[in-house]
Design an enzyme around this catalytic site. Structure first.
Site: not given
Length: 314
Positions: A132, A169, A171, A253
């Site tokens: 990120h 991931d 996200h 995740d």
């Protein structure tokens, strides 16, 4: 010194990654890393099959392959002042500079090892995560884009003409996309839950050079749908583009039951995806695949997934 065989896999880590102190109430705490060697010691055969490598620290020049120097300085000075909060989710402590430079350095070591023959494949057990982080600011637990830096490093140091970055991931890897989408020699594939944090990664966002494949997926689907969607995007991204190196943002995740996501992948799916990427890397680039830990916030589940991932890399 003898060179590793192509099947030889390195587990790269650095004790300084534990010095990034977010507090035990923060989802991205040191227990995520501690769980990995704790699980690995119960699998003697796997432990002995791996090449265990203490990574190095990345230099500020290497961080600047993807990040603004003013931002790099700001992070270092914030740490030197004792730490603080860089965004609502992202904290730094007095040990965080050593942690983030070690995290990036481990992944760069993985790239070097893939090209000099010491270990064609590797997994870097590092924290904080990186996908990120933006050019000039921290975001979502991430300070520096470990995998994005590695992609630019592979081009600058090893003369790569084509680098594939895959991110599974849960996200969207918004930071990685932002840091690589202006370099046509890098193709980026991200499968992620949608709608979900950070809200980016729409299917029609292909980047300025059509080098981005975003795969937004609803939560709670049958796991096979996620596996098929990601591999279809990988194949689309490499249709006329044979990578010299595959980089993987391995966020666990994506597993069923993770507190910060609602995908349904199992350990078997981690094995399937890893083997599929290894098979493609063998076909494309002599098997060169450099993987790094991103998210994953149920530490024991992350550790089990890492063991499955390591076995499948071999």
């Amino acid at each position: 010194m003898t060179h590793a065989t192509p099947a030889h896999v390195a587990l790269i880590s650095h004790s300084d990654c534990g010095r990034h102190d977010t507090g035990w109430e923060h989802p991205e705490h040191v227990g995520r890393l501690v769980a990995i060697p704790r699980a690995l010691k119960h699998d003697v055969a796997l432990f002995e099959s791996l090449q265990h490598v203490e990574g190095r620290h990345a230099s500020e020049d290497e961080l600047a392959l993807a990040h603004d120097r003013d931002y790099i300085t700001r992070v270092r000075e914030t740490v030197e002042a004792g730490g603080g909060r860089l965004d609502p989710d992202t904290v730094v402590s007095e040990g965080s500079w050593d942690a983030v430079t070690a995290g990036a350095g481990c992944v760069l070591d993985g790239v070097d090892m893939a090209f000099d023959g010491r270990a064609v494949r590797s997994f870097s057990a590092v924290r904080p995560p990186g996908h990120h982080a933006l050019r000039d600011r921290a975001m979502g637990f991430c300070l520096f884009g470990n995998v994005a830096i590695a992609a630019h490093y592979a081009i600058a140091k090893h003369g790569c003409e084509r680098v594939l970055v895959v991110d599974w991931d849960v996200h969207h890897g918004n930071g990685t996309q932002a840091l690589v989408e202006h370099e046509p020699r890098i193709h980026f594939v991200s499968m992620h839950q949608w709608p979900w944090y950070p809200g980016s990664g729409a299917a029609d966002d292909h980047g300025p050079h059509d080098t981005v494949w975003n795969v937004p997926m609803p939560p709670s689907l049958p796991a096979a749908q996620y596996v098929e969607a990601l591999l279809a995007a990988v194949d689309a991204a490499t249709e006329a583009f044979t990578p010299d190196l595959v980089l993987l943002s391995a966020g666990f995740d994506c597993l069923e039951g993770d507190p910060l996501g609602a995908f349904t992948l199992t350990l078997d799916d981690v094995h399937t995806l890893t083997r599929a990427l290894v098979a493609r890397a063998e076909r494309w680039c002599g098997g060169r695949l450099v993987s790094a830990l991103e998210g994953g916030y149920a530490p024991d589940a992350v550790a089990q997934a890492v063991l499955v991932h390591l076995r499948a890399l071999a």
